[in-house]
Design an enzyme around this catalytic site. Structure first.
Site, PDB file in Angstrom:
ATOM      1  N   ALA A  66       4.319   6.332  -0.321  1.00  0.00           N
ATOM      2  CA  ALA A  66       2.915   5.695  -0.643  1.00  0.00           C
ATOM      3  C   ALA A  66       3.053   4.108   0.016  1.00  0.00           C
ATOM      4  O   ALA A  66       3.927   3.554   0.034  1.00  0.00           O
ATOM      5  CB  ALA A  66       2.747   5.603  -2.051  1.00  0.00           C
ATOM      6  N   GLY A  67       1.957   3.851   0.648  1.00  0.00           N
ATOM      7  CA  GLY A  67       1.448   2.454   1.045  1.00  0.00           C
ATOM      8  C   GLY A  67       1.628   2.307   2.581  1.00  0.00           C
ATOM      9  O   GLY A  67       0.913   1.696   3.302  1.00  0.00           O
ATOM     10  N   THR A  90      -1.719   3.694  -2.379  1.00  0.00           N
ATOM     11  CA  THR A  90      -2.366   4.033  -3.283  1.00  0.00           C
ATOM     12  C   THR A  90      -3.921   3.675  -3.397  1.00  0.00           C
ATOM     13  O   THR A  90      -4.421   2.763  -2.831  1.00  0.00           O
ATOM     14  CB  THR A  90      -1.936   3.150  -4.675  1.00  0.00           C
ATOM     15  OG1 THR A  90      -0.513   3.404  -4.980  1.00  0.00           O
ATOM     16  CG2 THR A  90      -2.530   3.084  -5.901  1.00  0.00           C
ATOM     17  N   PHE A 119      -2.644  -3.102  -4.161  1.00  0.00           N
ATOM     18  CA  PHE A 119      -3.497  -1.986  -3.685  1.00  0.00           C
ATOM     19  C   PHE A 119      -4.818  -2.121  -3.097  1.00  0.00           C
ATOM     20  O   PHE A 119      -5.736  -1.762  -3.495  1.00  0.00           O
ATOM     21  CB  PHE A 119      -3.977  -1.213  -5.144  1.00  0.00           C
ATOM     22  CG  PHE A 119      -2.758  -0.869  -5.968  1.00  0.00           C
ATOM     23  CD1 PHE A 119      -1.426  -0.246  -5.633  1.00  0.00           C
ATOM     24  CD2 PHE A 119      -3.060  -0.446  -7.388  1.00  0.00           C
ATOM     25  CE1 PHE A 119      -0.710   0.129  -6.241  1.00  0.00           C
ATOM     26  CE2 PHE A 119      -1.829   0.231  -8.120  1.00  0.00           C
ATOM     27  CZ  PHE A 119      -0.711   0.205  -7.769  1.00  0.00           C
ATOM     28  N   LYS A 218       5.165   8.591 -10.475  1.00  0.00           N
ATOM     29  CA  LYS A 218       5.968   7.625  -9.839  1.00  0.00           C
ATOM     30  C   LYS A 218       6.464   6.317 -10.841  1.00  0.00           C
ATOM     31  O   LYS A 218       5.554   5.507 -11.285  1.00  0.00           O
ATOM     32  CB  LYS A 218       5.243   7.061  -8.458  1.00  0.00           C
ATOM     33  CG  LYS A 218       6.145   6.238  -7.758  1.00  0.00           C
ATOM     34  CD  LYS A 218       5.590   5.864  -6.236  1.00  0.00           C
ATOM     35  CE  LYS A 218       6.282   5.229  -5.653  1.00  0.00           C
ATOM     36  NZ  LYS A 218       5.719   4.831  -4.209  1.00  0.00           N
ATOM     37  N   THR A 248       9.135  -0.162  -5.665  1.00  0.00           N
ATOM     38  CA  THR A 248       9.939  -1.293  -5.553  1.00  0.00           C
ATOM     39  C   THR A 248      10.601  -2.107  -6.728  1.00  0.00           C
ATOM     40  O   THR A 248      10.033  -1.655  -7.882  1.00  0.00           O
ATOM     41  CB  THR A 248       8.849  -2.269  -4.658  1.00  0.00           C
ATOM     42  OG1 THR A 248       7.936  -2.598  -5.617  1.00  0.00           O
ATOM     43  CG2 THR A 248       8.731  -1.741  -3.519  1.00  0.00           C
ATOM     44  N   GLY A 268      13.649  -1.237   0.424  1.00  0.00           N
ATOM     45  CA  GLY A 268      14.710  -1.320   1.367  1.00  0.00           C
ATOM     46  C   GLY A 268      16.088  -0.928   0.961  1.00  0.00           C
ATOM     47  O   GLY A 268      16.400  -0.592  -0.201  1.00  0.00           O
ATOM     48  N   GLY A 297      15.376   2.572  -0.452  1.00  0.00           N
ATOM     49  CA  GLY A 297      16.533   2.516   0.443  1.00  0.00           C
ATOM     50  C   GLY A 297      17.030   3.447   1.531  1.00  0.00           C
ATOM     51  O   GLY A 297      18.239   3.566   1.906  1.00  0.00           O
ATOM     52  N   TYR A 318       9.834   4.289   3.326  1.00  0.00           N
ATOM     53  CA  TYR A 318       8.881   3.376   3.814  1.00  0.00           C
ATOM     54  C   TYR A 318       9.628   2.316   4.890  1.00  0.00           C
ATOM     55  O   TYR A 318       9.525   2.160   6.171  1.00  0.00           O
ATOM     56  CB  TYR A 318       8.080   2.486   2.612  1.00  0.00           C
ATOM     57  CG  TYR A 318       7.072   1.683   3.317  1.00  0.00           C
ATOM     58  CD1 TYR A 318       6.843   0.886   4.373  1.00  0.00           C
ATOM     59  CD2 TYR A 318       5.558   1.704   2.675  1.00  0.00           C
ATOM     60  CE1 TYR A 318       5.981   0.127   4.764  1.00  0.00           C
ATOM     61  CE2 TYR A 318       4.591   1.072   2.872  1.00  0.00           C
ATOM     62  CZ  TYR A 318       4.881   0.197   4.181  1.00  0.00           C
ATOM     63  OH  TYR A 318       3.537  -0.743   4.396  1.00  0.00           O
ATOM     64  N   THR A 319      10.419   1.523   4.164  1.00  0.00           N
ATOM     65  CA  THR A 319      10.949   0.327   4.828  1.00  0.00           C
ATOM     66  C   THR A 319      12.178   0.733   6.017  1.00  0.00           C
ATOM     67  O   THR A 319      11.970   0.099   7.058  1.00  0.00           O
ATOM     68  CB  THR A 319      11.872  -0.558   3.792  1.00  0.00           C
ATOM     69  OG1 THR A 319      10.919  -0.635   2.632  1.00  0.00           O
ATOM     70  CG2 THR A 319      12.419  -1.728   4.497  1.00  0.00           C
TER      71      THR A 319
HETATM   72  C1  LIG Z   1       4.405  -2.990   2.144  1.00  0.00           C
HETATM   73  C2  LIG Z   1       4.694  -2.017   0.951  1.00  0.00           C
HETATM   74  C3  LIG Z   1       3.422  -1.279   0.389  1.00  0.00           C
HETATM   75  C4  LIG Z   1       3.509  -0.467  -0.527  1.00  0.00           C
HETATM   76  N1  LIG Z   1       2.471   0.154  -1.236  1.00  0.00           N
HETATM   77  C5  LIG Z   1       2.522   1.128  -2.094  1.00  0.00           C
HETATM   78  C6  LIG Z   1       1.537   1.701  -2.920  1.00  0.00           C
HETATM   79  O1  LIG Z   1       0.290   1.338  -2.378  1.00  0.00           O
HETATM   80  N2  LIG Z   1       1.806   2.631  -3.746  1.00  0.00           N
HETATM   81  C7  LIG Z   1       2.901   2.881  -4.141  1.00  0.00           C
HETATM   82  O2  LIG Z   1       2.993   3.809  -5.083  1.00  0.00           O
HETATM   83  N3  LIG Z   1       4.068   2.184  -3.549  1.00  0.00           N
HETATM   84  C8  LIG Z   1       3.887   1.452  -2.629  1.00  0.00           C
HETATM   85  N4  LIG Z   1       5.047   1.020  -2.208  1.00  0.00           N
HETATM   86  C9  LIG Z   1       6.298   1.317  -2.273  1.00  0.00           C
HETATM   87  C10 LIG Z   1       6.808   2.608  -1.405  1.00  0.00           C
HETATM   88  O3  LIG Z   1       6.010   3.637  -1.716  1.00  0.00           O
HETATM   89  C11 LIG Z   1       8.392   2.861  -2.094  1.00  0.00           C
HETATM   90  O4  LIG Z   1       8.327   3.321  -3.307  1.00  0.00           O
HETATM   91  C12 LIG Z   1       9.388   1.531  -1.754  1.00  0.00           C
HETATM   92  O5  LIG Z   1       8.998   0.918  -0.850  1.00  0.00           O
HETATM   93  C13 LIG Z   1      10.832   2.088  -1.827  1.00  0.00           C
HETATM   94  O6  LIG Z   1      10.865   3.009  -0.739  1.00  0.00           O
HETATM   95  P1  LIG Z   1      11.754   2.115   0.518  1.00  0.00           P
HETATM   96  O7  LIG Z   1      12.917   1.396   0.276  1.00  0.00           O
HETATM   97  O8  LIG Z   1      11.932   3.410   1.420  1.00  0.00           O
HETATM   98  O9  LIG Z   1      10.506   1.319   0.836  1.00  0.00           O
HETATM   99  C14 LIG Z   1       4.821   0.048  -1.041  1.00  0.00           C
HETATM  100  C15 LIG Z   1       5.867  -0.408  -0.269  1.00  0.00           C
HETATM  101  C16 LIG Z   1       5.911  -1.501   0.832  1.00  0.00           C
HETATM  102  C17 LIG Z   1       6.872  -2.033   1.306  1.00  0.00           C
END
Ligand SMILES: Cc1cc2nc3c(=O)[nH]c(=O)nc-3n(C[C@H](O)[C@H](O)[C@H](O)COP(=O)(O)O)c2cc1C
Length: 355
Positions: A66-67, A90, A119, A218, A248, A268, A297, A318-319
């Site tokens: 998400a995001g 979201t 959001f 979540k 996060t 990340g 991560g 995401y990251t």
């Molecule tokens: C810029 C950004 C925006 C995000 N927006 C959302 C969001 O709108 N809703 C959500 O549930 N998680 C959001 N996340 C969290 C990610 O979905 C994910 O749970 C989190 O970044 C950990 O994963 P990663 O380490 O692969 O980034 C966002 C993360 C980032 C970096």
């Protein structure tokens, strides 16, 4: 080769422009390439990667978290890049601006990002219209639903109900986001009593629509271990389909990047160990009775593999995608397929039944 080119592009261009602008440019570029039919040339993920879960077939266990696609503007392109699923959102009932910019920072030395987005999204109606135009294809599209910034704790359940009512017809699965650190009070909804109310409201909305959709919740990585157990117990009691773990973190310890802003959540590499620990805890508590979607991560096929071995049915990132570039999902898929084939069970065992 793709990875080297992307690193060059990142160093020379992308690193110098604000992260949100770079993200928007990437989204536009991928969406345009998709519409022009160019991404079809990339081919589909190796069939050995398919996962059957939530009553759906995912072409790969790797999904976009998400995001990444907050407004349903490039989920088809993301699928073409190799993601088996995209969790749009979201989404809140009405459009929201989000917090003032800048609200995303690159913590390059930590292979991390920090965001305090809050959001920003065009609202449930606009997202529903975009998803209604979805072309048939293998990419699974989930919708992540959140509470508006303006809603009080008492109004929270109504918010989730309204968004689900509008979006469930267009979603393959639904995720109730109660874990972003950037909407004040949101994470209090992870406690058992409010979560129960939200799930009841969402179930009523689905019943009114006569629709059956898998509902997941979540959670944050910053929950105490006992609270992780409590969410797992509640998910089992309410027969939720699963848990997405994790969002996060607000923990800042051990970061090497200079000038880390105080507000917002870190994603990340710094999240890797805690996200994996939460997954293991959930699996120990729930056995195979919940679908666990592991996120936090994930940077490589090795990380995806480790999550699958630790009990995840699906994995998201995401990251890792931001730092890895547009070729990253395909590289991960290729390596995963190689490992799976090397470990292929004997003939007659259906490989897509890992869920
Ligand atoms: C810029 C950004 C925006 C995000 N927006 C959302 C969001 O709108 N809703 C959500 O549930 N998680 C959001 N996340 C969290 C990610 O979905 C994910 O749970 C989190 O970044 C950990 O994963 P990663 O380490 O692969 O980034 C966002 C993360 C980032 C970096």
């Amino acid at each position: 080769m793709g990875a080297v080119l992307y690193r060059l592009l990142y160093t020379l261009v992308l690193r110098r422009i604000p992260p949100e602008t770079a993200h928007r440019l990437a989204a536009r570029g991928v969406a345009l390439a998709g519409r022009a039919g160019l991404l079809r040339l990339l081919g589909r993920p190796d069939p050995v990667l398919a996962v059957d879960a939530l009553g759906l077939r995912f072409p790969s266990p790797l999904g976009a978290a998400a995001g990444v696609d907050k407004d349903a503007s490039w989920y088809e392109g993301l699928g073409a890049l190799g993601f088996g699923a995209v969790e749009v959102g979201t989404v809140t009932p009405l459009p929201q601006e989000g917090n003032p910019r800048p609200r995303v920072a690159r913590l390059t030395a930590d292979r991390a990002l920090q965001n305090s987005m809050g959001f920003p999204n065009p609202g449930a109606d606009a997202v529903a219209r975009r998803l209604a135009g979805r072309r048939p294809g293998p990419t699974v599209v989930g919708v992540n639903v959140g509470r508006s910034k303006a809603a009080t704790a008492e109004q929270a359940a109504e918010d989730y109900r309204a968004t689900v009512r509008r979006l469930a017809p267009h979603a393959d699965y639904l995720v109730l986001n109660v874990s972003s650190p950037n909407t004040p009070g949101l994470r209090d909804l992870q406690a058992v009593a409010p979560l129960r109310g939200i799930v009841a409201a969402v179930r009523e909305a689905l019943a009114e629509l006569g629709l059956d959709r898998p509902v997941l919740v979540k959670i944050a990585p910053d929950l105490a271990d006992e609270d992780v157990d409590a969410v797992a117990d509640l998910a089992l009691e309410l027969t939720l389909a699963g848990i997405v773990a994790t969002n996060t973190t607000v923990v800042r310890t051990g970061l090497r990047s200079p000038g880390v802003p105080l507000a917002g959540g870190v994603s990340g590499a710094p999240l890797k160990a805690r996200s994996l620990a939460v997954l293991r805890r959930l699996r120990a508590r729930a056995g195979d009775r919940l679908v666990l979607v592991s996120v936090g991560g994930v940077e490589s096929a090795g990380d995806v593999w480790e999550r699958l071995e630790a009990g995840a049915t699906l994995v998201q990132a995401y990251t890792g995608f931001v730092y890895g570039g547009p070729g990253w999902p395909r590289r991960v898929n290729r390596e995963l397929a190689r490992r799976l084939r090397a470990a292929t069970p004997p003939a007659g065992v259906e490989p897509a039944s890992r869920a």
